[in-house]
Each structure stands twice: as C-alpha cells, then as structure tokens.
Design an enzyme around this catalytic site. Structure first.
Site, PDB file in Angstrom:
ATOM      1  N   GLU A 177      23.005   9.637 -61.286  1.00  0.00           N
ATOM      2  CA  GLU A 177      23.853  10.205 -60.240  1.00  0.00           C
ATOM      3  C   GLU A 177      25.354  10.095 -60.508  1.00  0.00           C
ATOM      4  OE1 GLU A 177      22.600   8.492 -56.512  1.00  0.00           O
ATOM      5  OE2 GLU A 177      20.701   9.545 -56.566  1.00  0.00           O
ATOM      6  N   GLU A 183      14.114  11.325 -57.800  1.00  0.00           N
ATOM      7  CA  GLU A 183      14.133  10.460 -56.611  1.00  0.00           C
ATOM      8  C   GLU A 183      13.960  11.312 -55.369  1.00  0.00           C
ATOM      9  OE1 GLU A 183      17.487   7.796 -55.980  1.00  0.00           O
ATOM     10  OE2 GLU A 183      17.475   7.192 -58.077  1.00  0.00           O
TER      11      GLU A 183
HETATM   12  C1  FCB Z   1      20.152   7.049 -54.517  1.00  0.00           C
HETATM   13  C2  FCB Z   1      20.250   5.919 -55.502  1.00  0.00           C
HETATM   14  C3  FCB Z   1      19.294   4.799 -55.255  1.00  0.00           C
HETATM   15  C4  FCB Z   1      19.101   4.532 -53.806  1.00  0.00           C
HETATM   16  C5  FCB Z   1      18.765   5.798 -53.081  1.00  0.00           C
HETATM   17  C6  FCB Z   1      18.484   5.622 -51.617  1.00  0.00           C
HETATM   18  O1  FCB Z   1      21.380   7.673 -54.408  1.00  0.00           O
HETATM   19  O2  FCB Z   1      20.047   6.391 -56.808  1.00  0.00           O
HETATM   20  O3  FCB Z   1      19.766   3.679 -55.953  1.00  0.00           O
HETATM   21  O4  FCB Z   1      20.225   3.920 -53.298  1.00  0.00           O
HETATM   22  O5  FCB Z   1      19.820   6.700 -53.221  1.00  0.00           O
END
Ligand code: FCB
Length: 440
Positions: A167, A351
């Site tokens: 990210e 994610e």
């Molecule tokens: C993302 C992150 C992870 C966690 C989630 C909820 O942005 O990569 O570490 O904090 O959000």
C-alpha cells in the site's frame, strides 16, 4: 456462507493475510526499533499508546498459527518480512535470528502445503533510517534494494509470490500528509517525496529480485472508490482529485510510467528534482497486480488549498472502523484496473475484510456480519470474473485479530479471535464457515 470454492475458476487461490509488526511481537528475537515504536511512544498518536512489542506473539506461536491457516483450507498465506528484524540498523549487519525466523516460517508453510506469499515492507521502517529522513530521502530506494537482497537471498528460493511494498498510499499519504500513521508528519513536500520514493523503492526491489532470478513478482495497492457527494461538476472534480492521489498516482507510475495531472496540479512543485527520469525503474514489469479493498469515500469540494476536498459521512451501513460497506467498489476497481492498467495480467485481491467488536462468549465468537461481508465481496469478484476480468485470488484480512496501527488492539479484523491477555486463539464462526466453503 453462500460461496464455495467451486464457484471460482480452477486454480483460483484463496489466502489470508497478516503483517509482521501487527502480529509477530517486535520485542522478540533481536529486532531493531522502528518508526512505529517511536510513533506509538508519542502520547496521542495511538489508542492507549499501544505498540507491537508483543502483539500476537506470532514469533513464538507461528507453527500453531500456520496450523490454523492449513486447517481452514487456504492455498496461500500472505505474510510480511520486517526490515528492522532482518537489519536492526536498517543497513549493514543482518540479525541472524531474524533471518532464521523467516526461514523457519517459510519451511513451516511449505510443510503444511501452504504457498508463501511475501510482502517485503509492511510499514515498520527501521528507526535509524527514519532518522535519515526515511521515505523523504531518495537513498531509501538503495537501502530497500539491499534489504531485498538480504532477505530474499535467504528465503527467495521458496516464495510463491513477492510484492515489495504494501500500500504505497499508506506509506506516503496517511503517514506524511494526514499524520495518522508513523512518522506522523503533515507536510506536503515530505508527502510528495515519499510518494515518489516509495515507487522508486518498489522498482529497485523488483529489479533486484529479477536479478536474482525470482518470478511471480507483483505490486499491492490499496484502493478506495471516490464517490462525489452530489451531481455538481465541483464534486466530480474533487472526487477525481481524491482518485488521483489515492488510487491513480501509484497505478499510473507502475503501469504507465507517468503521474496523473490531477495530482501534478497540486504536487508537482514538491516532487524531487528529476522525478521524470525515474520511470524506467518505477515501471519495471510486474507479473500481477494486488488490490487491497475495504471501502469507498464520499468526497465534497471545499474552498481550501489543494486538494480542496473533504471526506464526508456516507449513508451506507458501516463496519466497526466506520467504513461504509460497498462491495460494488471492488467490482468497479477490478473492471477499471484491468481495462485501464493491467489488461491480461492477473489481479489478486490481496486484502479484504472487516473489523467488528467480536466478543468471545462461552468459547465461541459469533460474527455473522463478517460472513455476510465476505460473501458480498466474493460475489463482486465473481461478477468481475464472469465478465472476463482475470482475477486470480482472494486473500482475507486477517488471519488473527492484531495490532490495528493507530487504533491499537481494539479493532478486530481476524478470522481467529485473539485474547490479548492470555494470547489464546479461538477461531470465529466466520473461520469455520470459510473452512467449510473451501473444502466443499
Ligand atoms: C490495510 C493494511 C493492514 C490493515 C488493514 C485493515 O490498509 O494493509 O495492515 O491495517 O488495512
């Protein structure tokens, strides 16, 4: 859970994701101090000033945790390697205990038939590098390449896939512009430099790993769908600016070798001199594109200085993070990313998940909201696949309740509940539902 593994194409990979600082316990095994330790030690930055010194004690309990990954039937485990655990000073002499840990972790995955998917950097910058300006210092691209060589020199022969940086928006914007993550700056010049250097470091790491003969290298971007607050041209403009610095800046850099005008309009004068010359490194070819997706933001214009916008509260149901639940955004990003950036390259949802209060009662955690959320997002992925988008995997954030950065241990994202006093793990109902879905 409504979905089954068989609803997805042959070879589609299901995984779950974690990150080093959020679970390992940074106080163990000779890891060096990170900028998250110093950020957390500064009053007012983190809920209850909590840090990752113990976290889930995954450093000592990783075998049992990987048993949980295996028992759920996941194909892949997306973990990250802590720079400060491997190189406590950020540069120079490696910490043998740190390298040994990731070596054991890798073998423990392979022994269980789990594919290791590494992220090299998930935010725990070694404090000595923060002292040198961290992401605002161009040299970080070289320091990061050295770290890449050290850690991948040890475990790179056994990785299923690798992405250099988790990210880039978070590494640059929430940390240097909004001040909500380490190093807690609110400075547009520092932000512009971090935005550029994080992509440069991504590129040097990709080139380093290519040089080592490694394959299946990617990039992981977080994306938020920009929803204009109303139909006015001003709201559309504000949403385009948000889209520019949140989503497109990084995709444009990596896949098109340029930066969007919506961002240059406000930031060009703050970028480091000669930024235009770095694209041959930044846009080094990758093999897949990761998307971390959680929510959308409703954007309204304001009269202030660039970016001249506010995030306003939206009407949709929200998670415990106060994030609107908007699966449509995942579908739209999958479509848009393939159409405008990546073409036939596999997209992986690296994610997705939600936080809930998740109470442990009589040995059980009932979390129907998480099951519904995962189902809605799987439906969005399936819809994109049915329309021809090459989505190759879905990874759930997260395996365990963990250290949710500035929000401490309060926001529970895990499929597995963690009691942060006893450290006992209890798989939640969503874990069991997933396990059934993946086995059938
Ligand atoms: C993302 C992150 C992870 C966690 C989630 C909820 O942005 O990569 O570490 O904090 O959000």
């Amino acid at each position: 859970m409504q979905h089954r593994r068989s609803d997805f194409p042959e070879g589609f990979e299901f995984g779950t994701a974690t990150s080093s600082y959020q679970i390992e316990g940074h106080g163990f095994g000779g890891a060096g101090p990170t900028h998250w330790d110093t950020f957390a030690a500064t009053p007012g930055n983190v809920v209850r000033a909590e840090n990752g010194a113990r976290a889930c004690d995954h450093y000592h309990r990783y075998e049992a945790d990987l048993d949980l990954v295996q028992a759920a039937g996941f194909d892949c485990y997306r973990f990250s390697t802590s720079w400060a655990r491997v190189l406590p000073e950020g540069r120079g002499t490696p910490n043998p205990e740190g390298l040994d840990f990731y070596d054991r972790l890798t073998d423990a995955m392979l022994e269980r038939g789990i594919k290791p998917c590494a992220t090299l950097y998930h935010w725990e910058l070694p404090a000595p590098l923060a002292d040198l300006g961290g992401w605002t210092n161009r040299d970080i691209a070289l320091w990061f390449a050295d770290f890449t060589e050290v850690i991948m020199g040890r475990i790179g022969d056994r990785m299923h896939s690798v992405a250099p940086i988790n990210e880039p928006w978070c590494v640059a914007w929430i940390s240097h512009f909004l001040g909500l993550h380490a190093p807690g700056l609110r400075d547009i010049r520092a932000t512009a430099r971090a935005m550029h250097h994080v992509l440069l470091a991504h590129g040097t790491a990709i080139q380093t790993m290519r040089g080592m003969g490694m394959k299946n290298l990617g990039a992981v971007f977080n994306m938020e769908w920009p929803q204009p607050v109303d139909d006015s041209p001003e709201a559309a403009g504000a949403a385009a600016t948000y889209d520019g610095y949140y989503n497109r800046f990084y995709l444009d850099g990596v896949f098109k070798g340029r930066y969007p005008d919506t961002v240059l309009a406000g930031m060009e004068q703050h970028l480091p001199r000669g930024w235009q010359n770095d694209f041959p490194v930044i846009d080094s070819a990758v093999d897949w594109c990761g998307i971390n997706y959680y929510t959308r933001k409703v954007i309204a214009p304001n009269d202030g200085p660039w970016p001249s916008l506010d995030e306003v509260e939206g009407p949709l149901p929200k998670t415990f993070m106060d994030w609107e639940i908007y699966p449509e955004g995942l579908y739209r990003f999958l479509k848009r990313t393939a159409a405008e950036y990546t073409g036939d390259l596999p997209l992986i949802v690296t994610e997705n998940g939600l936080a809930a209060p998740d109470l442990l009662q009589n040995g059980r955690v009932s979390d129907p909201g998480r099951v519904a959320f995962l189902d809605q997002h799987m439906a969005a992925i399936k819809r994109a696949i049915d329309e021809g988008v090459p989505v190759g995997g879905y990874y759930i954030w997260s395996l365990l309740d963990n250290y949710e950065w500035a929000l401490g241990y309060e926001k529970r994202f895990g499929l597995v509940h963690v009691d942060f006093d006893s450290l006992v793990r209890t798989p939640k109902d969503s874990y069991h539902a997933l396990a059934r879905a993946l086995k059938e």
